[in-house]
Motif scaffolding. Structure first.
Motif, PDB file in Angstrom:
ATOM      1  N   LEU A  41      15.527 -41.291  35.630  1.00  0.00           N
ATOM      2  CA  LEU A  41      14.694 -40.559  36.586  1.00  0.00           C
ATOM      3  C   LEU A  41      14.197 -39.254  36.015  1.00  0.00           C
ATOM      4  O   LEU A  41      13.030 -38.899  36.155  1.00  0.00           O
ATOM      5  N   ASP A  42      15.095 -38.507  35.346  1.00  0.00           N
ATOM      6  CA  ASP A  42      14.665 -37.204  34.838  1.00  0.00           C
ATOM      7  C   ASP A  42      15.466 -36.782  33.621  1.00  0.00           C
ATOM      8  O   ASP A  42      16.596 -37.238  33.382  1.00  0.00           O
ATOM      9  N   ALA A  43      14.850 -35.906  32.844  1.00  0.00           N
ATOM     10  CA  ALA A  43      15.447 -35.319  31.652  1.00  0.00           C
ATOM     11  C   ALA A  43      15.114 -33.835  31.654  1.00  0.00           C
ATOM     12  O   ALA A  43      13.975 -33.455  31.928  1.00  0.00           O
ATOM     13  N   VAL A  44      16.108 -33.007  31.361  1.00  0.00           N
ATOM     14  CA  VAL A  44      15.944 -31.554  31.411  1.00  0.00           C
ATOM     15  C   VAL A  44      16.341 -30.982  30.055  1.00  0.00           C
ATOM     16  O   VAL A  44      17.502 -31.089  29.642  1.00  0.00           O
ATOM     17  N   SER A  45      15.394 -30.386  29.359  1.00  0.00           N
ATOM     18  CA  SER A  45      15.678 -29.808  28.050  1.00  0.00           C
ATOM     19  C   SER A  45      16.432 -28.490  28.201  1.00  0.00           C
ATOM     20  O   SER A  45      16.172 -27.711  29.118  1.00  0.00           O
ATOM     21  N   VAL A  46      17.375 -28.261  27.289  1.00  0.00           N
ATOM     22  CA  VAL A  46      18.192 -27.045  27.313  1.00  0.00           C
ATOM     23  C   VAL A  46      18.397 -26.540  25.886  1.00  0.00           C
ATOM     24  O   VAL A  46      18.019 -27.203  24.920  1.00  0.00           O
ATOM     25  N   ALA A  47      19.004 -25.372  25.776  1.00  0.00           N
ATOM     26  CA  ALA A  47      19.119 -24.703  24.482  1.00  0.00           C
ATOM     27  C   ALA A  47      20.056 -25.420  23.523  1.00  0.00           C
ATOM     28  O   ALA A  47      19.891 -25.340  22.303  1.00  0.00           O
ATOM     29  N   ASN A  48      21.053 -26.121  24.052  1.00  0.00           N
ATOM     30  CA  ASN A  48      21.995 -26.860  23.210  1.00  0.00           C
ATOM     31  C   ASN A  48      22.796 -27.811  24.094  1.00  0.00           C
ATOM     32  O   ASN A  48      22.728 -27.740  25.326  1.00  0.00           O
ATOM     33  N   CYS A  49      23.578 -28.682  23.478  1.00  0.00           N
ATOM     34  CA  CYS A  49      24.355 -29.655  24.248  1.00  0.00           C
ATOM     35  C   CYS A  49      25.486 -28.987  25.024  1.00  0.00           C
ATOM     36  O   CYS A  49      25.875 -29.475  26.091  1.00  0.00           O
ATOM     37  N   THR A  50      26.001 -27.878  24.513  1.00  0.00           N
ATOM     38  CA  THR A  50      27.030 -27.147  25.255  1.00  0.00           C
ATOM     39  C   THR A  50      26.502 -26.711  26.612  1.00  0.00           C
ATOM     40  O   THR A  50      27.193 -26.818  27.637  1.00  0.00           O
ATOM     41  N   ASP A  51      25.265 -26.227  26.643  1.00  0.00           N
ATOM     42  CA  ASP A  51      24.638 -25.858  27.918  1.00  0.00           C
ATOM     43  C   ASP A  51      24.483 -27.079  28.821  1.00  0.00           C
ATOM     44  O   ASP A  51      24.678 -27.000  30.041  1.00  0.00           O
ATOM     45  N   ALA A  52      24.106 -28.210  28.231  1.00  0.00           N
ATOM     46  CA  ALA A  52      23.966 -29.439  29.019  1.00  0.00           C
ATOM     47  C   ALA A  52      25.301 -29.829  29.649  1.00  0.00           C
ATOM     48  O   ALA A  52      25.369 -30.191  30.827  1.00  0.00           O
ATOM     49  N   LEU A  53      26.374 -29.728  28.877  1.00  0.00           N
ATOM     50  CA  LEU A  53      27.709 -30.065  29.391  1.00  0.00           C
ATOM     51  C   LEU A  53      28.155 -29.089  30.471  1.00  0.00           C
ATOM     52  O   LEU A  53      28.752 -29.487  31.479  1.00  0.00           O
ATOM     53  N   HIS A  54      27.858 -27.809  30.262  1.00  0.00           N
ATOM     54  CA  HIS A  54      28.189 -26.793  31.257  1.00  0.00           C
ATOM     55  C   HIS A  54      27.451 -27.091  32.570  1.00  0.00           C
ATOM     56  O   HIS A  54      28.049 -27.101  33.658  1.00  0.00           O
ATOM     57  N   LEU A  55      26.156 -27.348  32.466  1.00  0.00           N
ATOM     58  CA  LEU A  55      25.377 -27.690  33.649  1.00  0.00           C
ATOM     59  C   LEU A  55      25.916 -28.960  34.308  1.00  0.00           C
ATOM     60  O   LEU A  55      25.997 -29.051  35.543  1.00  0.00           O
ATOM     61  N   ALA A  56      26.289 -29.936  33.497  1.00  0.00           N
ATOM     62  CA  ALA A  56      26.802 -31.194  34.040  1.00  0.00           C
ATOM     63  C   ALA A  56      28.024 -30.957  34.908  1.00  0.00           C
ATOM     64  O   ALA A  56      28.168 -31.562  35.987  1.00  0.00           O
ATOM     65  N   CYS A  57      28.908 -30.078  34.455  1.00  0.00           N
ATOM     66  CA  CYS A  57      30.106 -29.768  35.251  1.00  0.00           C
ATOM     67  C   CYS A  57      29.726 -29.135  36.588  1.00  0.00           C
ATOM     68  O   CYS A  57      30.294 -29.470  37.637  1.00  0.00           O
ATOM     69  N   ILE A  58      28.760 -28.239  36.551  1.00  0.00           N
ATOM     70  CA  ILE A  58      28.306 -27.602  37.805  1.00  0.00           C
ATOM     71  C   ILE A  58      27.668 -28.630  38.720  1.00  0.00           C
ATOM     72  O   ILE A  58      27.962 -28.695  39.921  1.00  0.00           O
ATOM     73  N   LEU A  59      26.795 -29.467  38.166  1.00  0.00           N
ATOM     74  CA  LEU A  59      26.078 -30.467  38.966  1.00  0.00           C
ATOM     75  C   LEU A  59      27.032 -31.476  39.592  1.00  0.00           C
ATOM     76  O   LEU A  59      26.755 -32.012  40.673  1.00  0.00           O
ATOM     77  N   CYS A  60      28.141 -31.733  38.913  1.00  0.00           N
ATOM     78  CA  CYS A  60      29.127 -32.691  39.428  1.00  0.00           C
ATOM     79  C   CYS A  60      30.102 -32.046  40.410  1.00  0.00           C
ATOM     80  O   CYS A  60      31.050 -32.700  40.860  1.00  0.00           O
ATOM     81  N   GLY A  61      29.865 -30.778  40.740  1.00  0.00           N
ATOM     82  CA  GLY A  61      30.675 -30.110  41.752  1.00  0.00           C
ATOM     83  C   GLY A  61      32.073 -29.763  41.291  1.00  0.00           C
ATOM     84  O   GLY A  61      32.985 -29.592  42.108  1.00  0.00           O
TER      85      GLY A  61
END
Length: 382
Positions: free
Chosen positions: A49-69
């Motif tokens: 459905l969607d892809a969101v570019s970020v500065a690095n994979c660490t940021d992606a993982l950090h966001l993933a934890c937030i998004l997963c509550g």
């Protein structure tokens, strides 16, 4: 020292140079049209459905934890045999990483059996890392997540375009995270991508990656907005268009690069088939995978022996690495008691051999022959 055969080589040519040049000439180098184009490439290539570019994979993982509550006091099940970012992201949100052992020495991904043993009422999610680009036991892990109402974060930084039963890795869990670090299959020096089929997660990821702002600078510069609001406490996790343009060029080459890596791996397996002193993880895998690295594990070995073998290979001009020092042994994580015998054995006895698409048959033969000779000489001296 300069190695005769390095661990990896960048797959760069004039395409990356042209991409960067055109981006600079466009006069827009921060998050803008190239990031948007790259996100479109990921949506199409991964059918998400969607892809969101970020500065690095660490940021992606950090966001993933937030998004997963995931929050303070929650527990997240994760491997220890991975790079620290896969686990640090759990600590960023105040949660507790609970380490799980790997399945086996020849399947060095997180064990589904271990996951189920360590689920408690505080468990909120599972971080799955697809080591070397090979899939974890995703059917079983998904079933466990559904049974216990857990989120799945796929750290797929080793696994762009890798598949599991016809599905792309990174698309099976709730969120998938990718890396564009300099030694990855897709390289831009730094950079990352978060993908999801959850519309709410995607929308929130876009807010959080840029200070919680309702519009981006490029939208305002393009006349699509004239102001913005800040609706969440966000971060500066934005990717820039220069790196995005490089990744777009890299993505065009990726499939063919992976086909070549598959041939390299086949040559390795052929060349090492009679070597009884090693185990090749995932040797019988039949899935299409990225072959990010070429790990081997010494049998009946010790850390001292592994390190000596590596030193001898280095003296022959062959660069190697270790994937990875076990995270639970790092000072930051030694406050927890862990019983991870398989992880510790692999961490002490794994050697990563050179792996890249342009590795020649002659170089592979030299590496295999050198490894055989080094192991023989070690046993004679021992």
């Amino acid at each position: 020292m300069a190695y005769q055969i390095p661990l990896f080589k960048l797959n760069f040519d004039e395409q990356e140079i042209q991409a960067v040049t055109e981006t600079i000439q466009s006069r827009w180098i921060s998050t803008g049209p190239m990031c948007e184009e790259l996100e479109s490439v990921f949506r199409n290539d991964f059918q998400v459905l969607d892809a969101v570019s970020v500065a690095n994979c660490t940021d992606a993982l950090h966001l993933a934890c937030i998004l997963c509550g995931i929050g303070v006091g929650d527990e997240v099940l994760c491997p220890s045999l991975t790079f620290a970012a896969s686990v640090n992201c759990v600590r960023y949100v105040g949660a507790i990483p609970v380490f799980c052992d790997i399945k086996s020495i020849d399947h060095i991904n997180i064990s589904a059996e271990e996951i189920e043993k360590k689920i408690t009422y505080r468990t909120k999610a599972i971080v799955v890392v697809h080591m070397a680009g090979f899939p974890a036991e995703m059917d079983t892990i998904v079933n466990l997540a559904q049974k216990y109402n857990l989120k799945i974060i796929e750290d797929a930084c080793h696994a762009p375009l890798s598949e599991y039963k016809g599905k792309k890795l990174g698309t099976i869990g709730d969120v998938g995270c990718f890396s564009f670090f300099s030694n990855k299959n897709v390289s831009a020096g730094e950079g990352g991508m978060l993908i999801t089929n959850n519309e709410k997660m995607a929308k929130r990821a876009r807010l959080l990656r840029s200070h919680g702002m309702t519009t981006m600078s490029f939208e305002r510069a393009s006349g699509h907005a004239t102001s913005y609001d800040i609706v969440e406490l966000g971060y500066n996790f934005r990717m820039d268009d220069i790196r995005a343009s490089i990744v777009i060029a890299q993505m065009r080459k990726l499939y063919n690069d992976l086909l070549m890596r598959s041939k390299v791996r086949s040559k390795y397996i052929e060349g090492l088939s009679d070597l009884k002193d090693i185990i090749i993880p995932f040797e019988d895998n039949k899935e299409f995978v990225s072959n990010y690295i070429m790990p081997i594990v010494l049998r009946d070995s010790t850390r001292d022996k592994r390190d000596a073998i590596r030193s001898m290979l280095h003296s022959l001009g062959i660069q190697t690495s270790v994937h990875y020092p076990a995270i639970h042994r790092f000072s930051l994580y030694q406050t927890q008691k862990n019983n991870l015998p398989l992880t510790e054995y692999v961490s002490d006895n794994e050697i990563t051999l050179p792996m890249y698409a342009s590795l020649t048959d002659e170089e592979i033969k030299y590496i295999c022959m050198s490894l055989k000779n080094v192991l023989t000489n070690y046993e004679i001296r021992g």
